[in-house]
Design a protein around this motif. Structure first.
Motif, PDB file in Angstrom:
ATOM      1  N   CYS A 215       2.263  17.870   3.133  1.00 34.51           N
ATOM      2  CA  CYS A 215       2.768  16.495   2.357  1.00 34.51           C
ATOM      3  C   CYS A 215       3.312  16.801   1.032  1.00 34.51           C
ATOM      4  CB  CYS A 215       1.484  15.609   2.468  1.00 34.51           C
ATOM      5  SG  CYS A 215       1.193  14.688   3.962  1.00 34.51           S
TER       6      CYS A 215
ATOM      7  N   ALA B 139       2.003  11.185   6.946  1.00 34.12           N
ATOM      8  CA  ALA B 139       1.212  12.455   7.198  1.00 34.12           C
ATOM      9  C   ALA B 139       0.455  12.092   8.666  1.00 34.12           C
ATOM     10  CB  ALA B 139       0.046  12.457   6.361  1.00 34.12           C
ATOM     11  N   HIS B 140       0.257  13.275   9.244  1.00 34.90           N
ATOM     12  CA  HIS B 140      -0.429  13.232  10.621  1.00 34.90           C
ATOM     13  C   HIS B 140      -1.264  14.442  10.776  1.00 34.90           C
ATOM     14  CE1 HIS B 140      -1.103  11.930  14.496  1.00 34.90           C
ATOM     15  NE2 HIS B 140      -0.535  13.099  15.019  1.00 34.90           N
ATOM     16  N   ASP B 141      -2.179  14.389  11.596  1.00 37.02           N
ATOM     17  CA  ASP B 141      -3.293  15.539  11.757  1.00 37.02           C
ATOM     18  C   ASP B 141      -2.666  16.893  11.767  1.00 37.02           C
ATOM     19  OD1 ASP B 141      -5.086  13.545  11.988  1.00 37.02           O
ATOM     20  OD2 ASP B 141      -5.043  13.436  14.145  1.00 37.02           O
ATOM     21  N   SER B 142      -2.939  17.768  10.885  1.00 41.12           N
ATOM     22  CA  SER B 142      -2.345  19.055  10.736  1.00 41.12           C
ATOM     23  C   SER B 142      -2.558  19.774  12.019  1.00 41.12           C
ATOM     24  CB  SER B 142      -3.154  19.823   9.578  1.00 41.12           C
ATOM     25  OG  SER B 142      -3.069  19.054   8.291  1.00 41.12           O
TER      26      SER B 142
ATOM     27  N   SER C  94       2.841  17.435   8.728  1.00 39.24           N
ATOM     28  CA  SER C  94       1.496  17.785   8.414  1.00 39.24           C
ATOM     29  C   SER C  94       0.711  17.375   7.220  1.00 39.24           C
ATOM     30  CB  SER C  94       1.392  19.224   8.789  1.00 39.24           C
ATOM     31  OG  SER C  94       0.138  19.863   8.325  1.00 39.24           O
ATOM     32  N   GLU C  95      -0.556  16.974   7.501  1.00 42.69           N
ATOM     33  CA  GLU C  95      -1.369  16.498   6.221  1.00 42.69           C
ATOM     34  C   GLU C  95      -1.141  17.748   5.141  1.00 42.69           C
ATOM     35  OE1 GLU C  95      -4.574  13.547   7.874  1.00 42.69           O
ATOM     36  OE2 GLU C  95      -4.956  15.619   8.070  1.00 42.69           O
TER      37      GLU C  95
END
Length: 400
Positions: A181, A192-195, A177-178
């Protein structure tokens, strides 16, 4: 600048803007895949190809027929690659239509030439979730092998336990999750990917929509919010960012630490279970591996890293090994039949993702044709075992 913006370049910029900035776009032009602007500057050094300019636009290219070798180099360098192919035939006076057919990352490679045959290639996701009542912190871990359709999740109580599972599974790519990180900054291969994709409510919706169910009760993970968050993020990433067809991810298996002996990361390394620290392969896997199919090799690796706790299952496994060793002629026949069987799991996985070809169909055909022979040989083994029981043969020691 006006002389640079040709219709083809307008098409390129539109497609380039539709993929994340850190993804390199390979743009099909005739018999080559071309890269432009900053993509070209970065790729030229990684691929050791010439960087040129046309109308003041930096560019470099690789031959279409050798693209897989160059893509492999980019993936090994930690890059993600978008493939833009021509979707119409060239016609005089009209620009060829193009579209992004797939985005390839380390955890989603499907080309057999880029994979280790006897090792799974996992895309993982981790998520830390704090529950309010009672106040506790849980760590969710999910991983999927896009080439075989394997999809699993688990929920852990400590970050140390999470590190041990990461060492066992060895994902090629890990979604984080952003917002988390910094918390997981020391983890290798993290992306990182969309929270919001990790939020348990959103992830539950994503998973239910994918599996076409009203709840996750049937998978046994409804009360595991951290694990659900990680699993939902994987589905969201594959569908929406990588634009993958993932219908073959048709089930979700919930893992429990009670099912297997937990081997921490230090134990896995110090005992040389699947990898040796020296130049030669002196690991336990290297000594035991006599498998003749890629599927068998992957299964043996999994068994070594996840020793069973269930005594009945252990006895059954050891007994069938003892029976096969006792019937050496049947063991030889089975091994001979297995040698003709290719990687059915990965061939089926590639075909289900629409990235397969005629070679995968032939692989399935030739391999499935050997199944009746395998059934006959296993039937002979069953008959001999039953015959031995009928005449009162003393049971063989399963460990001999």
């Amino acid at each position: 600048m006006a002389d640079v913006i040709t219709p083809m370049m307008q098409q390129y910029q539109r497609l380039r803007g539709s993929v994340p900035p850190d993804v390199l776009l390979l743009f099909r032009l005739g018999d080559f895949y071309e890269l432009f602007f900053e993509d070209a500057k970065e790729a030229a050094g990684l691929l050791n190809v010439a960087l040129t300019k046309r109308n003041r636009v930096p560019m470099c290219g690789v031959p279409y027929h050798a693209a897989q070798n160059y893509i492999a180099k980019l993936i090994k360098a930690g890059k993600r690659v978008a493939i833009c192919d021509q979707t119409s035939e060239p016609q005089p006076g009209r620009i060829v239509t193009r579209d992004i057919t797939q985005i390839i990352s380390a955890g989603t490679v499907s080309e057999l030439g880029l994979l280790e045959a006897k090792r799974s290639n996992y895309l993982g996701a981790i998520y830390e979730h704090e529950s309010a009542s009672p106040a506790r912190t849980f760590f969710g871990f999910a991983y999927a092998d896009l080439t075989t359709g394997e999809f699993r999740l688990m929920q852990l109580n400590t970050q140390e336990a999470l590190a041990d599972e990461l060492a066992r599974v060895g994902p090629s790519e890990i979604l984080v999750s952003e917002e988390q990180c910094e918390r997981f900054a020391v983890i290798e291969h993290a992306l990182a990917h969309d929270s919001y994709a990790f939020l348990p409510e959103q992830a539950t919706f994503t998973l239910c929509e994918h599996f076409k169910t009203k709840s996750l009760d049937g998978f046994g993970c409804a009360e595991m919010p951290a694990a659900i968050g990680a699993a939902g993020a994987i589905i969201h990433y594959l569908k929406h960012q990588l634009r993958r067809k993932i219908d073959h991810l048709s089930s979700l298996r919930c893992e429990s630490a009670n099912d297997h002996v937990v081997l921490d990361a230090a134990t896995q390394t110090n005992l040389d279970l699947v990898e040796s620290r020296g130049a030669r392969d002196t690991s336990l896997l290297g000594v035991l591996d006599r498998t003749v199919t890629p599927m068998g090799g992957r299964k043996l690796r999994s068994w070594i890293l996840q020793p069973l706790r269930d005594l009945n299952k252990l006895n059954c496994r050891q007994q069938i090994i003892a029976d096969l060793l006792h019937e050496s002629d049947l063991l030889g026949s089975l091994r001979s039949a297995f040698k003709s069987i290719r990687d059915i799991e990965r061939a089926a996985g590639r075909l289900s993702q629409v990235s397969g070809n005629a070679r995968d169909l032939v692989t399935l055909k030739s391999s499935l044709q050997r199944i009746p022979e395998l059934k006959r040989e296993l039937g002979k083994l069953t008959e001999r075992i039953e015959f031995g029981k009928d005449i009162g043969t003393p049971p063989r020691d399963a460990l001999n």
